[in-house]
Design a protein around this motif. Structure first.
Motif, mmCIF file in Angstrom:
data_model
loop_
_atom_site.group_PDB
_atom_site.id
_atom_site.type_symbol
_atom_site.label_atom_id
_atom_site.label_comp_id
_atom_site.label_asym_id
_atom_site.label_seq_id
_atom_site.Cartn_x
_atom_site.Cartn_y
_atom_site.Cartn_z
ATOM 1 N N LYS A 43 13.936 3.997 -27.635
ATOM 2 C CA LYS A 43 13.792 3.548 -29.021
ATOM 3 C C LYS A 43 14.860 2.488 -29.339
ATOM 4 C CE LYS A 43 16.917 6.616 -31.342
ATOM 5 N NZ LYS A 43 17.278 7.346 -32.497
ATOM 6 N N LYS A 44 14.586 1.724 -30.366
ATOM 7 C CA LYS A 44 15.530 0.675 -30.772
ATOM 8 C C LYS A 44 16.816 1.330 -31.248
ATOM 9 C CE LYS A 44 15.965 -3.199 -33.922
ATOM 10 N NZ LYS A 44 15.455 -3.802 -35.144
ATOM 11 N N GLU A 81 20.590 -3.283 -35.085
ATOM 12 C CA GLU A 81 20.593 -3.722 -36.485
ATOM 13 C C GLU A 81 21.618 -4.834 -36.686
ATOM 14 O OE1 GLU A 81 21.154 -0.239 -38.924
ATOM 15 O OE2 GLU A 81 19.574 0.819 -37.839
ATOM 16 N N TRP A 82 22.505 -4.992 -35.733
ATOM 17 C CA TRP A 82 23.467 -6.096 -35.750
ATOM 18 C C TRP A 82 23.011 -7.170 -34.742
ATOM 19 C CZ3 TRP A 82 24.930 -1.204 -36.922
ATOM 20 C CH2 TRP A 82 25.941 -0.976 -37.846
ATOM 21 N N TYR A 83 22.920 -6.715 -33.463
ATOM 22 C CA TYR A 83 22.779 -7.689 -32.380
ATOM 23 C C TYR A 83 21.328 -8.080 -32.081
ATOM 24 C CZ TYR A 83 27.641 -6.433 -31.562
ATOM 25 O OH TYR A 83 28.980 -6.215 -31.707
ATOM 26 N N GLY A 84 20.379 -7.347 -32.607
ATOM 27 C CA GLY A 84 18.978 -7.671 -32.333
ATOM 28 C C GLY A 84 18.370 -8.545 -33.417
ATOM 29 N N GLY A 129 22.019 -12.640 -37.175
ATOM 30 C CA GLY A 129 22.193 -12.398 -35.742
ATOM 31 C C GLY A 129 23.236 -13.331 -35.155
ATOM 32 N N PHE A 130 23.214 -14.570 -35.588
ATOM 33 C CA PHE A 130 24.204 -15.561 -35.147
ATOM 34 C C PHE A 130 25.610 -15.061 -35.453
ATOM 35 C CE2 PHE A 130 25.309 -20.059 -34.283
ATOM 36 C CZ PHE A 130 26.606 -20.068 -34.760
ATOM 37 N N PHE A 185 23.813 -8.434 -25.352
ATOM 38 C CA PHE A 185 23.328 -8.056 -26.689
ATOM 39 C C PHE A 185 21.825 -7.756 -26.663
ATOM 40 C CE2 PHE A 185 27.009 -10.803 -27.010
ATOM 41 C CZ PHE A 185 27.850 -10.060 -27.820
ATOM 42 N N ASP A 186 21.339 -7.390 -25.460
ATOM 43 C CA ASP A 186 19.886 -7.271 -25.248
ATOM 44 C C ASP A 186 19.308 -5.920 -25.643
ATOM 45 O OD1 ASP A 186 20.960 -5.659 -23.312
ATOM 46 O OD2 ASP A 186 20.093 -6.710 -21.605
ATOM 47 N N GLY A 187 20.090 -5.065 -26.261
ATOM 48 C CA GLY A 187 19.546 -3.779 -26.676
ATOM 49 C C GLY A 187 20.092 -2.616 -25.883
ATOM 50 N N ARG A 188 21.023 -2.865 -24.958
ATOM 51 C CA ARG A 188 21.642 -1.771 -24.204
ATOM 52 C C ARG A 188 22.564 -0.976 -25.135
ATOM 53 N NH1 ARG A 188 24.342 -4.942 -19.524
ATOM 54 N NH2 ARG A 188 22.649 -6.381 -20.031
ATOM 55 N N PRO A 189 22.847 0.282 -24.798
ATOM 56 C CA PRO A 189 23.710 1.087 -25.678
ATOM 57 C C PRO A 189 25.112 0.493 -25.812
ATOM 58 C CG PRO A 189 22.535 2.498 -24.113
ATOM 59 C CD PRO A 189 22.290 1.070 -23.685
#
Ligand code: FES
Length: 571
Positions: free
Chosen positions: A2-3, A8-11, A17-18, A34-38
């Protein structure tokens, strides 16, 4: 998967996002991190003013190594660090402040899970309290105890040795030059106090609560196994995020019951009572002072470690550490076996085959080190809301005692009078110290184990009954009644004791009574005046909101948890 929260910051796209990513890139982080990894926060209480935690930057590197290995993105952040031996008026005064720092640092920042680096006494509860109020996947890692102190061919336990030797100096058995020499021999490696003081007790509580990997409590700070544990902890938190194994799934009522049982079996610190109640209050588990007596006071002490015994934490590690104690409790059908731990296994599964290598350090349940352990909760007209005593650290012949009160209204008065040879006191008296509770000191300092008068020590007497609203160092010992509630600064009955009154202590019957008539107490109550409020700052906020010891001495408005969601952006 899951997302994650960090997305909510890096995605984000566009300006937000910038902003969230770009400033982080000034540290050299590549875009694909910043690809969604923990994202794992490594909450660090490193400070050169907290000597017990001074090795934590190195320890954090091992945690981060594990996080990277498991595919996470570790980000270390500092929080207020509480050095027990350096902070005035007492580190406890800042425990709740540090917990607020932890809570808001976790909630406000883009992390999905958090590793808590804890060591010195108050750094453990403050981090657990703050993290509990956010309730992300959370794992604890203690810094580990120091190696055993060594002095003139014998072990020297941190804290415990200080109290013993200072009494020996005052009674004339030890020279001041030797005392000075011992100062350089007690604390000889990185790590926290290596007796079963508050730091080692709380490290054991972390493990008994299931909040750390097995073995956390005893591995010495300088042993390579500590770094290994740090690396494994880093690996594990990433999986915990993926499994959404948040803190409230671990620290349940059963987990707290295991902690209480373990605290009794290790001869742990009275401070654990206050800290566990405060942590339970944050996570929303009902836990009362009486639970400690009901669950723990009939248990034997299994562990032969100072201040209740003779060994030190290094010996505890070599003997097998806390898993052996938990196994003993499990085999005695006391451990809540199904309590879940951070490694995803039950606590029983973790310890069911734990081997013991030295039965003089960790005794079997069938042949305990001491028959009676745990915390006894006393009540009576001197402590309507309770007081605590640690029977395993007390003198058996003093557990039932009636004596004449010798009262000290403040710690300053105590220091100015205790060595006065004309003070009307002998070993049959009961020493009473007021105004050292949460509000009164403020911060409930560890001054409850009042030193004995020199003229009593010279007779070879080493213990007297002492009563106060203060706390006691976990490394200390004696027939010391602590945490009297309500405290004197609240106008509790303790405030009404006069020198010459008779006090009856009856630990087997859990009673603490002031033998003064109701009329006299009512008159004294009408004459009592509250202390003046501090004018400003943290002291003002603390004194206005701190709860009594039986409620964990948390601030009233911090009880509970509010999760980790923050709806609004920063720009
Ligand atoms: Fe830090 Fe004892 S002074 S643990």
């Amino acid at each position: 998967m899951k997302k994650l929260r960090s997305q909510e910051w890096y995605g984000r796209e566009g300006r937000d996002g910038f902003v969230y990513r770009s400033w982080m890139k000034n540290q050299g982080w590549p875009h694909d991190l910043f690809d969604g990894r923990p994202v794992i926060g490594v909450c660090n209480t490193w400070s050169e003013l907290t000597p017990c935690n001074a090795h934590f930057r190195e320890l954090a590197e091992f945690v981060k190594r594990g996080v990277w290995e498991a595919g996470g993105f570790p980000l270390e952040f500092p929080v207020m660090s509480l050095g027990e031996t350096q902070l005035r008026p007492t580190a406890m005064f800042f425990r709740n402040l540090a917990s607020m720092d932890v809570e808001e640092s976790i909630r406000g920042n883009p992390m999905d899970g958090v590793v808590l680096l804890m060591g010195c006494d108050k750094t453990t509860p403050s981090l657990l309290m703050g993290a509990a109020s956010c309730d992300l996947p959370t794992i604890g890692l203690s810094g580990g105890p120091m190696l055993s102190g060594k002095f003139h061919g014998r072990d020297l336990g941190s804290g415990t040795g200080v109290w013993q030797m200072s009494d020996e100096v005052r009674s004339g058995k030890m020279k001041m030059e030797e005392f000075l020499e011992a100062e350089s021999c007690m604390n000889r490696s990185k790590g926290h106090c290596m007796t079963m003081g508050t730091a080692s007790t709380m490290a054991s509580m972390v493990e008994a609560l299931g909040m750390s990997l097995p073995g956390n409590a005893a591995i010495p700070a300088v042993d390579a196994h500590r770094n290994t544990l740090a690396q494994l902890t880093g690996r594990r938190i990433v999986q915990m995020v993926q499994d959404d194994l948040c803190m409230s799934k671990i620290v349940t009522r059963e987990a707290f019951e295991n902690a209480i049982l373990a605290n009794a079996a290790i001869g742990g610190s009275t401070n654990a009572v206050i800290h566990l109640i405060a942590i339970a209050g944050r996570i929303g588990v009902p836990l009362k002072l009486t639970d400690f007596d009901q669950l723990g006071s009939s248990l034997p002490c299994l562990v032969n470690i100072q201040p209740s015994g003779k060994y030190l934490m290094e010996d505890f590690f070599y003997a097998g550490g806390l898993p052996v104690v938990l196994r003993e409790l499990g085999e005695a059908s006391l451990l809540r076996r199904d309590a879940l731990t951070v490694n995803g296994q039950t606590i029983w599964k973790n310890v069911t085959e734990a081997p013991c290598w030295n039965r003089d350090v960790i005794h079997p349940f069938s042949e305990p080190f001491k028959a009676h352990a745990g915390i006894a909760v006393l009540r009576g007209n001197l402590a309507p809301d309770g007081a605590v005593i640690k029977p395993s650290a007390a003198s058996p012949q003093l557990l039932q005692h009636r004596g004449r009160a010798v009262v000290f209204e403040s710690i300053e008065e105590f220091h100015s009078r205790i060595n006065d040879e004309s003070l009307d006191i002998d070993e049959s008296c009961v020493m009473v110290l007021k105004n050292c509770g949460p509000r009164g000191y403020p911060g409930m300092a560890e001054v409850g184990n009042m030193m004995l008068p020199a003229k009593v020590l010279r007779k070879g007497i080493t213990d007297m009954v002492r009563i106060s609203d203060a706390r006691m160092s976990g490394t200390a010992y004696g027939t010391v009644v602590l945490h009297v509630c309500p405290e004197a600064a609240m106008g509790g009955p303790l405030a009404l004791v006069h020198s010459g009154d008779k006090i009856r202590l009856d630990v087997p019957n859990r009673s603490l009574r002031l033998e003064v008539s109701e009329e006299t107490l009512a008159r004294r109550q009408s004459e009592w005046r509250p202390p003046t409020m501090p004018e400003r700052g943290w002291q003002r906020l603390y004194v206005e909101h701190v709860m009594q010891a039986d409620k964990g001495a948390d601030l009233d408005f911090l009880v509970g948890r509010s999760g980790a969601q923050v709806a609004r952006d920063s720009h």
